[in-house]
Design an enzyme around this catalytic site. Structure first.
Site, PDB file in Angstrom:
ATOM      1  N   GLN A  17       0.771  -1.240   0.000  1.00 45.01           N
ATOM      2  CA  GLN A  17       0.000   0.000   0.000  1.00 45.01           C
ATOM      3  C   GLN A  17       0.807   1.297   0.000  1.00 45.01           C
ATOM      4  O   GLN A  17       0.497   2.236  -0.742  1.00 45.01           O
ATOM      5  CB  GLN A  17      -0.966   0.025   1.208  1.00 45.01           C
ATOM      6  CG  GLN A  17      -1.874   1.224   1.205  1.00 45.01           C
ATOM      7  CD  GLN A  17      -2.831   1.316   2.380  1.00 45.01           C
ATOM      8  OE1 GLN A  17      -3.362   2.372   2.650  1.00 45.01           O
ATOM      9  NE2 GLN A  17      -3.077   0.236   3.081  1.00 45.01           N
ATOM     10  N   GLU A 139       1.177  -1.336   8.290  1.00 44.32           N
ATOM     11  CA  GLU A 139       0.385  -0.200   8.768  1.00 44.32           C
ATOM     12  C   GLU A 139       0.311  -0.056  10.299  1.00 44.32           C
ATOM     13  O   GLU A 139       0.705   0.967  10.863  1.00 44.32           O
ATOM     14  CB  GLU A 139      -1.046  -0.334   8.208  1.00 44.32           C
ATOM     15  CG  GLU A 139      -2.067   0.634   8.767  1.00 44.32           C
ATOM     16  CD  GLU A 139      -1.826   2.060   8.316  1.00 44.32           C
ATOM     17  OE1 GLU A 139      -1.577   2.279   7.123  1.00 44.32           O
ATOM     18  OE2 GLU A 139      -1.903   2.971   9.168  1.00 44.32           O
ATOM     19  N   ASP A 168       0.524   3.683   6.051  1.00 41.25           N
ATOM     20  CA  ASP A 168       0.795   3.336   4.651  1.00 41.25           C
ATOM     21  C   ASP A 168       0.519   4.516   3.720  1.00 41.25           C
ATOM     22  O   ASP A 168       1.428   5.084   3.124  1.00 41.25           O
ATOM     23  CB  ASP A 168      -0.082   2.151   4.230  1.00 41.25           C
ATOM     24  CG  ASP A 168       0.476   0.830   4.728  1.00 41.25           C
ATOM     25  OD1 ASP A 168       1.673   0.767   5.029  1.00 41.25           O
ATOM     26  OD2 ASP A 168      -0.284  -0.141   4.814  1.00 41.25           O
ATOM     27  N   GLY A 247      -7.689  20.337  19.290  1.00 43.19           N
ATOM     28  CA  GLY A 247      -7.268  21.731  19.175  1.00 43.19           C
ATOM     29  C   GLY A 247      -7.778  22.587  20.313  1.00 43.19           C
ATOM     30  O   GLY A 247      -8.176  22.078  21.367  1.00 43.19           O
ATOM     31  N   GLY A 248      -7.779  23.871  20.100  1.00 42.48           N
ATOM     32  CA  GLY A 248      -8.174  24.799  21.154  1.00 42.48           C
ATOM     33  C   GLY A 248      -9.673  25.001  21.260  1.00 42.48           C
ATOM     34  O   GLY A 248     -10.134  25.759  22.120  1.00 42.48           O
TER      35      GLY A 248
END
Ligand code: COA
Length: 415
Positions: A17, A139, A168, A247-248
């Protein structure tokens, strides 16, 4: 219309892959990608996870569009000669064999560089130089070694691998970028170079926010946007954060109408600070706009669990698409949890060519993911993957082999 990489020839010595993802992208940008496979066998994925007896698997067909296939036994002297000719005429060699396999075949960097000093030699390996450099990797090994698994899942559960093939396909993307940069640099230096994308490193690159959080944790002892805050305990490494936003802007996956029977009746809901008053209005909690326990992002971090419980009370009254439409009306960022069945039928993805229907002479029509990168001056037309060795004669003739020479190679079982 012309294509961005028209005129570039890629010797595609990849399999499974990671490497094929990279070379498929180069093919979609217009490069002539010649996939070298072992005579009689080909890329192992041709036969893996087969859904139609005798037909190349979807695993193979979906990773090898727009390429040509040539079979050569590159361990036989005559096969090595063909490979040498290809090396002399290609711009890039891409490979993702186990560490040392190309060297054992006799094609070290020094040898390739001597044959064609302008050639870019690009490799995916599981690990970069160091104690694991000789390991074979797939993977999930990369997801585990690159920091994804330890930071994915719920606090009270084991580490989890993700469905996205970041080890991959993620590494294939990194490698493609390295190849393009090397080709650009070649314009000024006139030289090829080695390009290496180790899978562990690529996964870590995609997990860089977790290394950010590791350092924040070490400095402050806590991570305010994590579900463990404010009640739970933090250890000495970044914990798994469930579905909390990385995130924030706090976010979470919430149930929608029908969740009892539909495993995907959920929506991702982000309480972006800029639209907090709108969130309060939608869920009928206008008082929270000014209530000092909820009015500021800082204050809300102490109450994320009850906030999302209350929002979920609202999302459970709507189906996920209805909820998305209402929330988008207020610019509240959210995303329905779409099943693969829903994605396969998505009209916009089909119209943009990200979901494409491809016809194959053995398996018939199948769906694939087209080029997710859209270029105004280099549109992608997805064509089917090649049959094993479909272009062997065509490519050999282009390389200058005569009919008699090709027949001799066939007699020796080199092609
Ligand atoms: N003719 C003759 N021999 C060929 C050939 C050809 N056209 N193409 C490949 N081979 C040989 C190789 O030379 C190698 O021989 P050797 O082991 O005797 O030196 C052999 O085939 C097998 O190669 P290998 O890469 O070891 O395959 P594998 O199936 O055992 O391992 C991986 C598969 C993916 C684990 C391994 O290739 C790997 O770790 N790759 C790097 C990381 C990677 O890309 N992983 C993700 C894959 S999605």
């Amino acid at each position: 219309m012309s294509k961005a990489l028209a005129g570039y020839r890629i010797l595609d010595f990849t399999h499974v892959q990671s490497g094929p993802t990279c070379t498929q992208l180069l093919a979609w940008f217009g490069a002539d990608v010649i996939k070298v496979e072992r005579a009689g066998e080909g890329d192992a994925t041709r036969g893996q996870l087969r859904d139609i007896p005798g037909a190349d698997s979807l695993y193979f067909t979906m990773l090898n569009h727009n390429k040509r296939s040539i079979t050569i036994d590159t361990k036989k002297p005559a096969g090595k000669e063909v490979l040498e000719t290809l090396i002399k005429t290609c711009d890039v060699l891409v490979e993702n064999f186990a560490p040392g396999a190309l060297d054992r075949m006799g094609f070290t960097w020094e040898r390739i560089n001597a044959l064609n000093p302008k050639m870019v030699v690009a490799s995916v390996k599981g690990f970069g130089p160091g104690r694991y450099e000789d390991c074979k990797v797939y993977e999930n090994v990369a997801q585990c070694a690159g920091g994804a698994a330890s930071t994915t899942g719920f606090e009270d559960g084991p580490p989890l691998v993700t469905g996205a093939q970041i080890g991959d396909s993620g590494t294939g993307l990194h490698l493609a970028l390295g190849i393009l940069a090397a080709l650009l640099q070649r314009h000024t230096t006139g030289r090829g170079q080695k390009v290496l994308a180790p899978m562990q490193d690529a996964v870590l690159n995609l997990c860089r926010v977790k290394l950010r959080d590791q350092q924040r944790l070490e400095r402050t002892g806590t991570l305010h946007e994590f579900p463990q805050y404010p009640d739970g305990q933090f250890g000495d490494s970044v914990p798994r954060a469930g579905n909390a936003s990385g995130g924030g802007q706090p976010g979470s996956i919430l149930k929608c109408k029908g969740w009892e029977t539909d495993p995907n009746a959920y929506i991702y809901f982000i309480t972006q600070a800029a639209v907090w008053p709108a969130v309060c209005k939608v869920i009928g909690e206008e008082g929270w706009i000014t209530d000092e326990a909820f009015a500021t992002p800082q204050a809300r971090l102490l109450h994320l669990k009850p906030i999302f419980k209350r929002i979920e009370k609202w999302t459970m009254t709507k189906d996920k698409i209805e909820a998305m439409e209402i929330l988008n009306g207020y610019d509240i960022p959210c995303g329905p949890i779409l099943s693969m069945k829903e994605i396969a039928a998505d009209e916009s993805l089909r119209a943009s060519g990200t979901i494409v229907e491809v016809d194959h002479p053995v398996r018939g029509k199948y769906l694939s993911v087209g080029n997710p990168i859209k270029m105004s001056d280099s549109p992608t037309e997805v064509t089917r993957s090649p049959l094993l060795g479909e272009h062997t004669v065509e490519v050999l003739e282009q390389l200058g082999y005569s009919g008699a020479q090709i027949a001799a190679l066939r007699a020796e079982r080199v092609i």
